[in-house]
Design a protein around this motif. Structure first.
Motif, PDB file in Angstrom:
ATOM      1  N   GLN A 111      38.623  72.287 -22.633  1.00  0.00           N
ATOM      2  CA  GLN A 111      39.266  71.166 -21.949  1.00  0.00           C
ATOM      3  C   GLN A 111      38.358  70.584 -20.867  1.00  0.00           C
ATOM      4  OE1 GLN A 111      41.541  70.120 -24.002  1.00  0.00           O
ATOM      5  NE2 GLN A 111      43.146  69.863 -22.463  1.00  0.00           N
ATOM      6  N   PHE A 112      37.693  71.455 -20.135  1.00  0.00           N
ATOM      7  CA  PHE A 112      36.751  70.989 -19.110  1.00  0.00           C
ATOM      8  C   PHE A 112      35.593  70.228 -19.755  1.00  0.00           C
ATOM      9  CE2 PHE A 112      38.830  74.369 -16.640  1.00  0.00           C
ATOM     10  CZ  PHE A 112      39.019  73.710 -15.431  1.00  0.00           C
ATOM     11  N   THR A 113      35.127  70.737 -20.894  1.00  0.00           N
ATOM     12  CA  THR A 113      34.037  70.067 -21.600  1.00  0.00           C
ATOM     13  C   THR A 113      34.442  68.650 -21.988  1.00  0.00           C
ATOM     14  OG1 THR A 113      33.175  72.158 -22.465  1.00  0.00           O
ATOM     15  CG2 THR A 113      32.543  70.149 -23.637  1.00  0.00           C
ATOM     16  N   ARG A 114      35.665  68.476 -22.444  1.00  0.00           N
ATOM     17  CA  ARG A 114      36.148  67.144 -22.828  1.00  0.00           C
ATOM     18  C   ARG A 114      36.222  66.223 -21.610  1.00  0.00           C
ATOM     19  NH1 ARG A 114      40.095  70.461 -25.903  1.00  0.00           N
ATOM     20  NH2 ARG A 114      39.393  70.514 -28.084  1.00  0.00           N
ATOM     21  N   LEU A 115      36.687  66.756 -20.498  1.00  0.00           N
ATOM     22  CA  LEU A 115      36.777  65.948 -19.279  1.00  0.00           C
ATOM     23  C   LEU A 115      35.400  65.491 -18.818  1.00  0.00           C
ATOM     24  CD1 LEU A 115      39.456  68.045 -17.348  1.00  0.00           C
ATOM     25  CD2 LEU A 115      39.741  65.687 -18.144  1.00  0.00           C
ATOM     26  N   TYR A 116      34.431  66.384 -18.870  1.00  0.00           N
ATOM     27  CA  TYR A 116      33.072  66.032 -18.444  1.00  0.00           C
ATOM     28  C   TYR A 116      32.395  65.092 -19.435  1.00  0.00           C
ATOM     29  CZ  TYR A 116      32.653  68.809 -14.234  1.00  0.00           C
ATOM     30  OH  TYR A 116      32.793  69.272 -12.938  1.00  0.00           O
ATOM     31  N   ALA A 117      32.741  65.228 -20.707  1.00  0.00           N
ATOM     32  CA  ALA A 117      32.184  64.315 -21.701  1.00  0.00           C
ATOM     33  C   ALA A 117      32.653  62.887 -21.423  1.00  0.00           C
ATOM     34  CB  ALA A 117      32.610  64.752 -23.101  1.00  0.00           C
ATOM     35  N   LEU A 118      33.899  62.738 -21.009  1.00  0.00           N
ATOM     36  CA  LEU A 118      34.414  61.419 -20.652  1.00  0.00           C
ATOM     37  C   LEU A 118      33.683  60.859 -19.441  1.00  0.00           C
ATOM     38  CD1 LEU A 118      38.271  61.875 -21.136  1.00  0.00           C
ATOM     39  CD2 LEU A 118      36.697  60.564 -22.578  1.00  0.00           C
ATOM     40  N   GLU A 119      33.444  61.704 -18.450  1.00  0.00           N
ATOM     41  CA  GLU A 119      32.736  61.239 -17.256  1.00  0.00           C
ATOM     42  C   GLU A 119      31.336  60.753 -17.600  1.00  0.00           C
ATOM     43  OE1 GLU A 119      33.985  60.833 -14.028  1.00  0.00           O
ATOM     44  OE2 GLU A 119      35.759  61.095 -15.284  1.00  0.00           O
ATOM     45  N   LYS A 120      30.703  61.407 -18.558  1.00  0.00           N
ATOM     46  CA  LYS A 120      29.377  60.976 -18.997  1.00  0.00           C
ATOM     47  C   LYS A 120      29.455  59.592 -19.634  1.00  0.00           C
ATOM     48  CE  LYS A 120      25.353  62.615 -21.579  1.00  0.00           C
ATOM     49  NZ  LYS A 120      24.798  63.719 -22.435  1.00  0.00           N
ATOM     50  N   GLN A 121      30.523  59.351 -20.391  1.00  0.00           N
ATOM     51  CA  GLN A 121      30.718  58.044 -21.014  1.00  0.00           C
ATOM     52  C   GLN A 121      30.972  56.961 -19.968  1.00  0.00           C
ATOM     53  OE1 GLN A 121      33.801  58.093 -24.031  1.00  0.00           O
ATOM     54  NE2 GLN A 121      33.149  60.105 -24.771  1.00  0.00           N
ATOM     55  N   PHE A 122      31.671  57.335 -18.882  1.00  0.00           N
ATOM     56  CA  PHE A 122      32.084  56.356 -17.865  1.00  0.00           C
ATOM     57  C   PHE A 122      31.016  56.104 -16.795  1.00  0.00           C
ATOM     58  CE2 PHE A 122      36.613  58.251 -18.458  1.00  0.00           C
ATOM     59  CZ  PHE A 122      36.656  57.727 -19.745  1.00  0.00           C
TER      60      PHE A 122
END
Length: 274
Positions: A111-122
């Protein structure tokens, strides 16, 4: 950090602390990194330093920061600290158990990995765009993580690594998720962690400062060097310029005269970092 002899009431080899303050946001206009030596870890030091501050203050879960929270000083948690708890829980497992993809620690870390992946996109978006996408994509992931923690907290022992990770996340939840309320807030305070790392590495090399005066001098020097780095200036050239030009002001000058020596006002005089 240890002090090697008694001075200013400090006992031989007593433990002391270096506090770090840094301007926040995704792209602060004038990056500033400040180190402050203090004899203790009491939250009162941060309260004194930040007296009159208003805005978002991103910190870890240390209880000493809680007294700073107010209508004008809003605490924001650090998601990296919460993630680290689960990483520690994973490392505490037997080697074979770490391969179990359905384990508690592994499930939370995904779940943390998914959250950080979004931040990388943003990362390169505007503040408003980042806010809207966090509401659309990050918020559901956070809600799912919170539900998972609530469902599993009773299944874990308080003193178990996974139990500590889940309880830390639940207890810090309001501050941990505050970053999605403002597109200019970071998901964590890793930027500050990166700036404290050079001091930690250096401390291992020199072992200790001999006196509080030396610790204060170290704090001042590191503040100048790391602020220069944060502004993409070559730190050696910046220090050389300061030591050459500051004495020319003489003994009596107005405080405003120092503005010309701030790193962001010297980008045309000091060469940039390579």
């Amino acid at each position: 950090m240890k002090l090697s002899r008694i001075q200013d009431g400090r006992e031989t080899k007593s433990k002391s602390y270096m506090w770090l303050y840094q301007s926040g946001g995704h792209e602060p206009e004038h990056p500033i990194v400040l180190y402050e030596y203090q004899a203790t870890r009491a939250g009162a030091h941060a309260a004194n330093f930040l007296q009159g501050f208003s805005g978002h203050l991103q910190v870890d879960g240390y209880a000493g920061y809680h007294a700073l929270a107010s209508d004008t000083c809003i605490l924001v948690g650090c998601m990296a600290h919460a993630r680290r708890k689960f990483d520690e829980a994973l490392k505490a497992l037997p080697k074979e158990s770490r391969k179990n993809k359905t384990g508690m620690a592994q499930t939370a870390l995904r779940q943390f990995t998914r959250l950080y992946a979004l931040e990388k996109q943003f990362k390169d978006l505007t503040i408003e765009q980042r806010y809207l996408l966090r509401q659309e994509k990050s918020k559901p992931l956070l809600e799912a993580l919170k539900q998972w923690c609530d469902d599993n907290v009773s299944k874990t022992a308080k003193d178990a690594a996974i139990g500590k990770a889940i309880r830390y996340t639940i207890n810090q939840w309001d501050s941990l998720t505050r970053y999605i309320e403002d597109g200019n807030i970071q998901i964590d305070n890793n930027a500050a962690e990166r700036h404290i790392k050079p001091f930690v590495i250096g401390r291992k090399n020199w072992l200790f400062n001999q006196t509080p005066r030396g610790a204060n001098a170290s704090a001042l020097l590191y503040s100048l060097v790391q602020t220069a780095v944060a502004n993409n200036l070559e730190p050696f050239d910046y220090l050389k310029y300061l030591l050459t030009e500051l004495p020319k002001l003489g003994r009596h000058y107005e405080p405003e005269a120092l503005d010309q020596f701030l790193p962001w006002n010297l980008t045309e005089k000091i060469k940039p970092l390579k």
